[in-house]
Design a protein around this motif. Sequence first.
Motif, PDB file in Angstrom:
ATOM      1  N   LEU A 147      19.462  59.636  -2.759  1.00 19.82           N
ATOM      2  CA  LEU A 147      19.972  60.472  -1.668  1.00 19.82           C
ATOM      3  C   LEU A 147      19.543  59.929  -0.312  1.00 19.82           C
ATOM      4  CD1 LEU A 147      19.364  64.022  -3.181  1.00 19.82           C
ATOM      5  CD2 LEU A 147      21.573  62.925  -2.776  1.00 19.82           C
ATOM      6  N   LEU A 148      18.309  59.463  -0.225  1.00 16.33           N
ATOM      7  CA  LEU A 148      17.842  58.890   1.038  1.00 16.33           C
ATOM      8  C   LEU A 148      18.599  57.612   1.380  1.00 16.33           C
ATOM      9  CD1 LEU A 148      14.017  59.538   0.767  1.00 16.33           C
ATOM     10  CD2 LEU A 148      15.575  60.484   2.471  1.00 16.33           C
ATOM     11  N   LYS A 149      18.878  56.796   0.390  1.00 15.21           N
ATOM     12  CA  LYS A 149      19.651  55.576   0.639  1.00 15.21           C
ATOM     13  C   LYS A 149      21.056  55.912   1.120  1.00 15.21           C
ATOM     14  CE  LYS A 149      17.241  52.429  -2.430  1.00 15.21           C
ATOM     15  NZ  LYS A 149      17.326  51.572  -3.600  1.00 15.21           N
ATOM     16  N   MET A 150      21.641  56.955   0.537  1.00 14.51           N
ATOM     17  CA  MET A 150      22.971  57.364   0.957  1.00 14.51           C
ATOM     18  C   MET A 150      22.930  57.825   2.418  1.00 14.51           C
ATOM     19  SD  MET A 150      25.640  59.988  -0.916  1.00 14.51           S
ATOM     20  CE  MET A 150      24.470  61.304  -1.019  1.00 14.51           C
ATOM     21  N   LEU A 151      21.889  58.536   2.783  1.00 11.22           N
ATOM     22  CA  LEU A 151      21.723  58.960   4.168  1.00 11.22           C
ATOM     23  C   LEU A 151      21.598  57.753   5.088  1.00 11.22           C
ATOM     24  CD1 LEU A 151      21.097  61.209   6.300  1.00 11.22           C
ATOM     25  CD2 LEU A 151      18.705  60.912   5.688  1.00 11.22           C
ATOM     26  N   LEU A 152      20.824  56.765   4.660  1.00  9.99           N
ATOM     27  CA  LEU A 152      20.625  55.571   5.477  1.00  9.99           C
ATOM     28  C   LEU A 152      21.898  54.746   5.608  1.00  9.99           C
ATOM     29  CD1 LEU A 152      17.128  54.346   4.253  1.00  9.99           C
ATOM     30  CD2 LEU A 152      17.710  55.310   6.479  1.00  9.99           C
ATOM     31  N   SER A 153      22.760  54.810   4.631  1.00 14.04           N
ATOM     32  CA  SER A 153      23.984  54.005   4.685  1.00 14.04           C
ATOM     33  C   SER A 153      24.935  54.489   5.775  1.00 14.04           C
ATOM     34  CB  SER A 153      24.688  53.997   3.328  1.00 14.04           C
ATOM     35  OG  SER A 153      25.188  55.285   3.044  1.00 14.04           O
ATOM     36  N   ASN A 154      24.764  55.716   6.229  1.00 12.39           N
ATOM     37  CA  ASN A 154      25.570  56.250   7.325  1.00 12.39           C
ATOM     38  C   ASN A 154      24.810  55.997   8.624  1.00 12.39           C
ATOM     39  OD1 ASN A 154      27.338  57.552   8.962  1.00 12.39           O
ATOM     40  ND2 ASN A 154      27.156  59.548   7.969  1.00 12.39           N
ATOM     41  N   GLN A 155      24.962  54.813   9.173  1.00 16.06           N
ATOM     42  CA  GLN A 155      24.183  54.387  10.339  1.00 16.06           C
ATOM     43  C   GLN A 155      24.515  55.186  11.595  1.00 16.06           C
ATOM     44  OE1 GLN A 155      24.595  50.168  10.735  1.00 16.06           O
ATOM     45  NE2 GLN A 155      23.604  49.755   8.776  1.00 16.06           N
ATOM     46  N   GLU A 156      25.663  55.830  11.626  1.00 14.00           N
ATOM     47  CA  GLU A 156      26.042  56.611  12.804  1.00 14.00           C
ATOM     48  C   GLU A 156      25.056  57.747  13.060  1.00 14.00           C
ATOM     49  OE1 GLU A 156      29.913  57.863  11.678  1.00 14.00           O
ATOM     50  OE2 GLU A 156      30.743  55.853  11.766  1.00 14.00           O
ATOM     51  N   ASP A 157      24.429  58.258  11.986  1.00 14.13           N
ATOM     52  CA  ASP A 157      23.461  59.345  12.146  1.00 14.13           C
ATOM     53  C   ASP A 157      22.195  58.882  12.855  1.00 14.13           C
ATOM     54  OD1 ASP A 157      25.173  61.063  10.866  1.00 14.13           O
ATOM     55  OD2 ASP A 157      24.205  60.867   8.908  1.00 14.13           O
TER      56      ASP A 157
END
Length: 115
Positions: A73-83
């Motif tokens: 889940l953390l990796k998925m969050l990191l993959s969205n660099q716009e955040d």
Amino acid sequence: MGSQTRIRKQCIKVWVDKREKEEIEDNAKGCNHSASSFLRNLGMGYTPKSMIDHKAVGDLMQLNGDLGRLGGLLKMLLSNQEDFVGHEDKMVEVSSLLNGLNDLRNEIREKVGAI
């Protein structure tokens, strides 16, 4: 160890105090044996396998899976660099958290291997 239907007619008495008797019975329960079969197995040179160890391994493996899902889940969050645009300090914190999770997973694997 023999058949459970074998008739045993000999008895060996072992004198113990109350605390020793309780400890032997607790150890036998932990191995899914009666006190009699537990002591007989020990006396015959067999090492009973503890059921507690199997439970501990199962618990550690479940924790390992939970850590893996959290890391995913953390990796998925990191993959969205716009955040993270303008919040690079947060990216570093999340990255160190991922490293900590990976270290913890490796430690769990070592402990499971030791059991």
